[in-house]
Write an enzyme that holds these catalytic residues in place. Structure first.
Site, short mmCIF file in Angstrom:
data_model
loop_
_atom_site.label_atom_id
_atom_site.label_comp_id
_atom_site.label_asym_id
_atom_site.label_seq_id
_atom_site.Cartn_x
_atom_site.Cartn_y
_atom_site.Cartn_z
CG ASP B 226 -1.98 1.01 1.25
OD1 ASP B 226 -1.76 2.10 0.67
OD2 ASP B 226 -3.05 0.73 1.82
CG HIS B 316 -7.55 0.47 -5.39
ND1 HIS B 316 -8.49 1.33 -4.90
CD2 HIS B 316 -6.36 0.89 -4.88
CE1 HIS B 316 -7.91 2.23 -4.12
NE2 HIS B 316 -6.61 1.99 -4.09
#
Lengths: 170, 407
Positions: B226, B316
């Site tokens: 991330d 995403h």
């Protein structure tokens, strides 16, 4: 030590306000050093209060080679300032009381004023001392010299010792 | 912002660097492939400081610390709500007090009137960062940037809770030691109490110091790598993305904080390929599904033999991507949270998503708009808190944070 050099090439009269005088001779003038007691003050702070009494704390280092004798203090923020110590009360609680001889700081020593220990006691606080306010405090030394410093007000929950003096504060 | 390694000796368990990681005994070789995205200079810094507790990060400077400085293992985000009647004068007193506390704490010195001064002696890379919400700027009588307001409502994804939303003053304390963070926050809040009350506090964590090469892209608790593609601090791209040049905020930035709950129980139902497809990256190493390494650029044009996009158009990264946009990117500095669950749940887990950018309206909101419209990941993520803060510039040794609007 704050040192003022005064040239004495003619008939200069020096008014010596402090406790010690030293003389040296240079090539063409004689100088006289007037010693003024001085403390190097760090981290001064005052407990924020709305009224009544409060304490001033900090580190007061004597970087001179002469003993410094604090005999009193004053501030516009309070009617009166006393030099205090904290002692064990008869019932086991901590009590504050005035130190009548003042505070002496030996050369090279640091006087620590802190909650639960020695401190400057402000009595009759004139108006609320709010967190973040800065109040000017003047130390008075033996011999008449003074030194001013600025203490930052901090909200603080300690320093609640009872006062045993005979003043009119609660 | 320089980092100042202490003079402490080299730790006995120094990790070895270089082409071949040499592991002794049962140790695991930690020079993972993902460290390949790091600049060589960063890798050379690994653990060179030895004992980490004495490490300090300079508080003063053009920018506040805690933005472009190395990301610490622990962070506490605290939002305060100003008590009624605050004005420029009182807020000036508040920020002078907090700045003095922060400059002492970050250098390993105890603040004035610290009841536990011993706890200040281990700074462990402590940074303290302050941010102003709309209410603070208004109380100070200053003009707020256009974007300093709650984000637009995103009814398709948001389930915002008031207890995690808004705030007038943000304090972020981060360090590699949670004891340091706890003490710093306690001290800063004691000095705030006269002026403000705590609206919310969010504590976050990453890998502990020394567990991975410093600067490795974090994994969130869904297992995803991330933060890939963040601009590198110290580069022109970073400066353009993050630092404002606008009025009193010049040298500062903005922070959008989103508390994003992870629906891990349903995420558990998704197998590896489905997870990769949802993100558009491989969970295993963060590489785009069209590439091999985290640093590879995603190929949004690649198609399968059957003619479908390899990276789903609603994955995403497809939706969050800058591709084809002229706008500057954002800089993410997020932390995990994992707090005790309620009821029958076995976990309450998520991400404290912290996004930094010069202009929320230009840089952040377009991305959030697209993600709210469509993003496969939305099925397993729910924003439950949201706040926007202006991060004022740094200050010098005699100044204080916020002096641009408080003097």
């Amino acid at each position: 030590m704050r040192t003022s050099r005064i040239a004495l090439s003619t008939a200069l009269v020096a008014v010596i306000a402090a406790s010690a005088v030293g003389c040296t001779t240079t090539d063409d003038t004689e100088t006289i050093e007037v010693y003024t007691p001085e403390l190097t003050i760090s981290d001064p702070w005052v407990k924020a209060v709305d009224d009544g009494m409060t304490g001033v704390f900090g580190e007061f280092a004597n970087e001179t080679d002469q003993e410094v004798h604090i005999i009193g203090a004053s501030t516009d923020a309070a009617a009166m300032v006393e030099l205090h110590e904290t002692v064990d009360g008869v019932d086991g609680s901590m009590m504050m009381q005035e130190v009548h001889g003042g505070f002496t700081v030996a050369p090279g020593e640091t006087l620590t004023l802190e909650p639960g220990g020695l401190h400057l006691m402000l009595m009759g606080v004139v108006e609320p001392i709010l967190p973040g306010d800065e109040i000017a405090v003047t130390l008075e030394f033996a011999g008449g010299a003074t030194e001013e410093f600025t203490a930052t007000a901090k909200e603080y929950s300690g320093a609640n010792e009872e006062y045993t003096g005979d003043g009119d504060e609660e | 912002m320089p980092e100042n390694p202490s003079g402490a000796g080299i730790g006995r368990r120094r990790f070895l660097l270089g082409g071949a990681a040499v592991a002794t005994g049962a140790a695991v070789a930690l020079t993972a492939e993902r460290t390949g995205v790091l600049p060589g200079s960063r890798q050379a810094e690994l653990n060179a400081a030895g004992l980490n507790g004495a490490r300090t990060i300079e508080f003063h400077g053009e920018h506040q610390a805690g933005i472009d400085t190395p990301v610490a293992a622990h962070a506490s985000f605290v939002a305060l709500r100003l008590r009624p009647g605050q004005d420029r004068e009182s807020l000036g007193r508040l920020m002078r007090l907090l700045t003095d506390d922060a400059r002492r704490l970050t250098s390993g010195r105890s603040p004035l009137a610290d009841s536990e001064p011993e706890l200040a002696a281990v700074p462990a890379g402590l940074t303290v960062t302050f941010g102003f919400g709309p209410g603070f700027v208004s109380a100070a009588g200053a003009t707020a940037p256009m974007w300093l307001a709650p984000l637009p409502a995103y009814p398709t994804i948001d389930d915002l809770r008031p207890e995690w939303t808004g705030g007038d003053l943000l304090i972020v304390a981060s360090a590699d030691d949670p004891v340091t963070v706890a003490h710093a926050v306690r001290m800063l809040l004691k000095d705030s109490r006269h002026f403000a009350s705590v609206a919310w506090r969010q504590d976050g964590f990453r890998r502990a110091y020394g567990s991975e090469v410093s600067g490795t892209t974090m994994r969130n608790l869904m297992g995803q790598v991330d933060g890939t593609g963040n601009p590198e601090p110290g580069t022109a791209d970073f400066d353009a993305a993050v630092w404002s040049t606008d009025g009193w905020l010049a040298g500062g930035t903005s922070m959008v904080l989103r508390r994003i709950r992870m629906e891990l129980d349903t995420w558990d139902e998704i197998d590896g390929p489905g997870r990769d497809n949802t993100v558009g990256r491989r969970i295993s190493n963060g590489a785009p599904v069209t590439g091999e390494r985290e640093s590879d650029d995603p190929d949004y044009e690649a198609t399968t033999a059957a003619g479908f996009s390899v990276i789903s158009p609603v994955a995403h990264i497809s939706r969050a991507s800058d591709a084809g946009r002229v706008s500057r990117t954002i800089f993410r500095r997020s932390y995990n949270y994992d707090v005790p669950p309620t009821g029958e749940a076995v976990s309450e887990t998520g991400l404290i998503f912290a996004s930094l950018q010069a202009d929320v309206g230009e840089q952040y909101i377009p991305v959030q708009d697209r993600l709210a419209q469509a993003d496969l990941l939305n099925e397993w993520t729910t924003p439950i808190g949201s706040a926007v803060f202006a991060i004022p510039p740094g200050c010098g040794p005699d100044g204080f944070i916020g002096e641009g609007i408080l003097t």
